[in-house]
Design an enzyme around this catalytic site. Structure first.
Site, PDB file in Angstrom:
ATOM      1  N   SER A 561     -68.807   5.256 -51.658  1.00 51.57           N
ATOM      2  CA  SER A 561     -69.224   4.167 -52.610  1.00 51.57           C
ATOM      3  C   SER A 561     -71.029   4.316 -52.535  1.00 51.57           C
ATOM      4  O   SER A 561     -71.498   3.553 -52.984  1.00 51.57           O
ATOM      5  CB  SER A 561     -69.065   2.785 -52.041  1.00 51.57           C
ATOM      6  OG  SER A 561     -69.238   2.550 -50.921  1.00 51.57           O
ATOM      7  N   LYS A 584     -68.701   4.624 -58.934  1.00 47.07           N
ATOM      8  CA  LYS A 584     -69.407   4.115 -60.206  1.00 47.07           C
ATOM      9  C   LYS A 584     -71.060   4.480 -60.045  1.00 47.07           C
ATOM     10  O   LYS A 584     -71.687   4.398 -61.412  1.00 47.07           O
ATOM     11  CB  LYS A 584     -69.330   2.608 -60.405  1.00 47.07           C
ATOM     12  CG  LYS A 584     -67.953   2.183 -60.496  1.00 47.07           C
ATOM     13  CD  LYS A 584     -67.921   0.911 -61.094  1.00 47.07           C
ATOM     14  CE  LYS A 584     -67.600  -0.045 -59.738  1.00 47.07           C
ATOM     15  NZ  LYS A 584     -66.225   0.029 -59.126  1.00 47.07           N
ATOM     16  N   LYS A 687     -69.383  -1.658 -64.503  1.00 45.10           N
ATOM     17  CA  LYS A 687     -68.105  -1.528 -65.185  1.00 45.10           C
ATOM     18  C   LYS A 687     -68.434  -1.704 -66.774  1.00 45.10           C
ATOM     19  O   LYS A 687     -67.982  -0.616 -67.628  1.00 45.10           O
ATOM     20  CB  LYS A 687     -66.913  -2.170 -64.912  1.00 45.10           C
ATOM     21  CG  LYS A 687     -66.350  -1.931 -63.557  1.00 45.10           C
ATOM     22  CD  LYS A 687     -65.154  -2.959 -62.986  1.00 45.10           C
ATOM     23  CE  LYS A 687     -64.706  -2.712 -61.662  1.00 45.10           C
ATOM     24  NZ  LYS A 687     -63.806  -3.681 -61.144  1.00 45.10           N
TER      25      LYS A 687
END
Ligand code: ASP
Length: 820
Positions: A561, A584, A687
């Site tokens: 992460s 992400k 997201k």
């Protein structure tokens, strides 16, 4: 009807094996009349050759070598005698001593004169065959068999090079026909040897006893010729290099000639011609697995059989001479001269002439002929007025891929190039088509085993290989390893092999080029000392690994992460890695990097997959890319993108207090360790940014408007426990929100939105019954896309959007998309 059986050196390596072979001979002789051709016991011919070399080098160690040979034969006959008291031990010892005396006298002369004629050479190195035949004769006599011994010097007529002679079959047939065979006798003949017109001993080339067997088969019109060796038959590759090589059960003479010429150590290449001419089927059998069917070589005209003989053959220890000149005619002259010389001497493997870029000729030579060819070339280009340039490359191997109609199969050729590209082998010299069915790679010998392995896996077995560097071994990383392990067998059935080459967290690296065993990775990982607390060291170590090794279709899988690995994505792409990420951080970093990586991915022809960035394993990114590709346009988007918040808001609808809903979500492992991270809305914003960017909006994370879930700030420094207690103060606030929504038959949800102008927001909203998001709870995600094509009813993707299993399976599915 008569059968010929030939036993090679490994089948005769010691007493036990020789006895075993004699049993096979006896068994077979009960069924059919048989003729047996024998090699020397393993290593003996090499030792004999070494004696001569040592003598010529004035090295007295040749005496030791002679003693070694004597000891070896003495031990063989002693052990045979132990087993069989009828064996005439003394008689055979006399024969051994006779040959040893010959060796001692001859080598002394060679040593003193520092010279060895070809005749003497041939006589010395054929002593092994003479003795192994004598030993077998005595064993069979001792068991009561009649023996007819053929002396090949008298009965097999050969011509040409004394050390690599060709047999005149027709004349040999006449000679053999004159032999009076003893009644019911087993015929024995030493291999490797023949005689010339002057009745001098000549040899048929190293490993030439296969050829002897084929000649004898032709001369006595044998029903079959069996070559007994130490492998199960003709294999698709040398099993010492590729252990999973497969047996080729049937093969035509033509195809076997092709693979032998390209280096497959199946049979001596000269063996096939007499068998083919006299239509004698040949069987390759394993002495150590005698009931195995082996390979049958015959005159197959059946297309099916002709088409199944894929093979990877190689010739190692090759030297390339490259001669360049400006005048094309000179190249032709050199070529013609060399061709003439080669007809007599067979010292050149291949030629290739290149007239396109430069006028040059490449001459491929087995190292043993290096000096000779070098000398010939020097003579050829000496005295010529034009300037020639000569270059020599040593330690070269020629690897050939042989597959029917290979030249027509673009996919295979593409695959071959891909392997070389992936391996980053810059030292490749040449790729040649030597026939319609073969492609040969000329490479540095040090790459030989690696390339052969890969070619076999990818071209012959048709395996699709994925090599992985896994970063991050938290929940998703570990689950991914489990899933790969579970799926291993079913993937293998589909010819897919996934190899985990590297596993790393922030302070340890476990690396195994051949692949880490997934069952025991944890134990291995725990025993490694923590070393790399500083990211710089960890990355440097990984870069060193990449530099030192070659990987085939490699991917990094980022299940961390942090930003540590994503900062290096470009480095990995440049080094031919695909990028699979569940992280992400990169895709929500600055837009310049975001765009740049996509360019680099295209330039380097690599893959970048990040399906699990949004909606866990749900097919979100793929769907958006498909919509875009087909010309669809986003009008607006609305979604529930957080599993934990979907759960919490679902519970609120069931009248569960906010503070209890959070606790339950945390207990179920749906939230981050600190639920404030989920409640901040930042993860949902990330997201949403990824979705928006996928639709082409050049936004940054700061452009996403987040309206906080909690009406006022909690003490962000307090412990998680304290925070969970504090959440009680929000219970009323949420009860009220639900009540007022219910009045209008609506529910509250945490919604991520993209407006038709590309404005992105993340906030609590009321949704009515008609909205696809109305029913979403229990950790489900839902994404509804209103587009040019999908309206008034939107395209909806719905399902569990978080959790180790679905996310890991999303990563695995991304990985499988990297198969080439
Ligand atoms: N003994 C000879 C060699 O090693 C011939 C043979 O085994 O075929 O070359």
């Amino acid at each position: 009807m008569i059968n010929v059986l030939k036993f090679g050196g490994t089948s005769l390596a010691d007493a036990k094996r020789i006895i075993f072979v004699s049993n096979i001979i006896e068994e077979k002789s009960k069924i059919n009349k048989i003729s047996v051709v024998l090699s020397a016991p393993a290593t003996i011919t090499n030792s004999l050759e070494k004696i001569i070399q040592l003598c010529l080098l004035k090295d007295k160690n040749y005496k030791k070598e002679i003693q070694n040979i004597k000891n070896k034969f003495d031990l063989i006959v002693k052990n045979i005698y132990k087993n069989n008291k009828n064996f005439l031990f003394k008689k055979i010892i006399k024969k051994i001593n006779h040959e040893i005396l010959f060796l001692k006298n001859t080598s002394k002369k060679i040593y003193l004169l520092n010279k060895c004629s070809k005749h003497i050479f041939a006589k010395v190195i054929s002593r092994g065959e003479i003795l192994s035949t004598q030993i077998m004769k005595q064993i069979l006599l001792s068991k009561g068999h009649n023996i007819t011994l053929i002396n090949p010097v008298k009965k097999i007529l050969a011509e040409g090079n004394i050390l690599d002679a060709y047999v005149n079959i027709n004349k040999s047939i006449k000679k053999i026909q004159k032999i009076k065979f003893k009644k019911n006798s087993i015929i024995l003949m030493p291999g490797f040897i023949a005689g010339n017109k002057k009745k001098e001993l000549v040899i048929l080339g190293r490993n030439g006893s296969d050829y002897s067997a084929a000649i004898l088969s032709a001369c006595i019109k044998a029903q079959s010729c069996e070559i007994w060796t130490d492998v199960d038959g003709i294999l698709t590759c040398d099993p010492k290099i590729f252990s999973n090589a497969k047996i080729i059960k049937k093969i035509s003479y033509k195809n076997v000639t092709e693979i032998s010429n390209l280096g497959a150590k199946v049979l001596h290449p000269k063996t096939i011609y007499p068998l083919k001419k006299f239509k004698i089927p040949c069987y390759i059998k394993n002495t150590f697995n005698k009931n195995f069917i082996g390979t049958k070589i015959s005159n197959y005209s059946n297309k099916k059989i002709q088409n199944i003989y894929p093979n990877i053959a190689y010739i190692k220890n090759v030297t390339i001479f490259i001669i360049k000149t400006l005048n094309q005619r000179n190249i032709n002259k050199i070529y013609k001269n060399l061709l003439k010389i080669n007809k007599k001497e067979s010292i050149i493997l291949f030629f290739s002439i290149n007239f396109i870029h430069r006028q040059s000729i490449n001459i491929y030579v087995n190292n043993i002929h290096f000096e000779k060819v070098n000398f010939i070339i020097k003579k050829l280009i000496f005295n010529k007025k034009e300037t020639y340039k000569k270059k020599i490359y040593k330690k070269i191997s020629i690897i050939s891929i042989i597959k029917p109609k290979l030249y027509q199969n673009k996919k295979i050729i593409q695959n071959i190039y891909q392997i070389l590209y992936d391996l980053n082998i810059k030292t490749m010299y040449d790729i040649k088509n030597f026939s319609k069915n073969s492609i040969s790679l000329i490479i540095k010998s040090k790459y030989k085993n690696k390339i052969i392995n890969l070619l076999h896996k990818k071209i012959i077995n048709n395996y699709k290989i994925i090599q992985i560097f896994l970063f991050g071994i938290g929940g998703i990383g570990q689950t991914l390893l489990k899933q790969i392990n579970q799926e291993k067998k079913s993937l293998k059935k589909k010819n897919i092999i996934i190899k985990i080459c590297l596993i790393s967290n922030s302070n340890k690296i476990l690396f195994q080029e051949k692949g880490i065993k997934i069952n025991s990775w944890k134990e291995k990982f725990h025993t490694i000392k923590k070393k790399y607390f500083q990211e710089k060291f960890l990355i440097n170590k990984i870069k060193k690994i990449i530099k030192k090794n070659n990987f085939i279709n490699p991917s990094i899988v980022d299940c961390t992460s942090s930003k540590k690995i994503s900062k290096e994505y470009l480095y990995f792409i440049k080094n031919k890695f695909n990028i699979i990420t569940a992280n992400k951080k990169f895709n929500t970093g600055n837009i310049t990097d975001y765009k740049n990586i996509r360019k680099k991915i295209n330039i380097n022809n690599k893959k970048f997959f990040y399906e699990t960035n949004v909606g866990g394993g749900l097919p979100v990114i793929q769907t958006i890319q498909n919509l875009k590709q087909t010309g669809d346009k986003l009008i607006n988007f609305k979604g529930i993108l957080s599993g934990s918040l979907s759960f919490i808001f679902g519970k609120l609808e069931q009248k569960i207090l906010f503070s209890d809903a959070i606790k339950q979500a945390k207990e179920k492992g749906l939230t981050e360790p600190d639920p404030r991270e989920d409640l901040s809305g930042l993860d949902v914003a990330r997201k949403l940014l990824i979705i928006a960017r996928e639709f082409g909006y050049s936004l940054e994370l700061k452009d996403i408007q987040i309206k906080k879930i909690l009406p006022q700030l909690c003490n962000s420094n307090s412990t998680v426990q304290k925070f969970l207690k504090e959440t009680k103060k929000f219970n009323k606030y949420f009860l009220n929100k639900i009540k007022s929504a219910k009045k209008n038959n609506k529910k509250i949800k945490f919604i991520a939105k993209i407006s038709n102008k590309g404005k992105c927001t993340v906030q609590i909203e009321e949704v009515d019954k008609k909205d696809p998001l109305y029913e979403i709870k229990n950790g489900e995600n839902a994404l509804s896309f209103y587009t040019k094509y999908y309206q008034p009813i939107p395209l909806v993707i719905r399902g569990y959007g978080a959790g180790k299993k679905v996310t890991a399976s999303g990563v695995l599915s991304d990985l499988l998309k990297t198969i080439v």
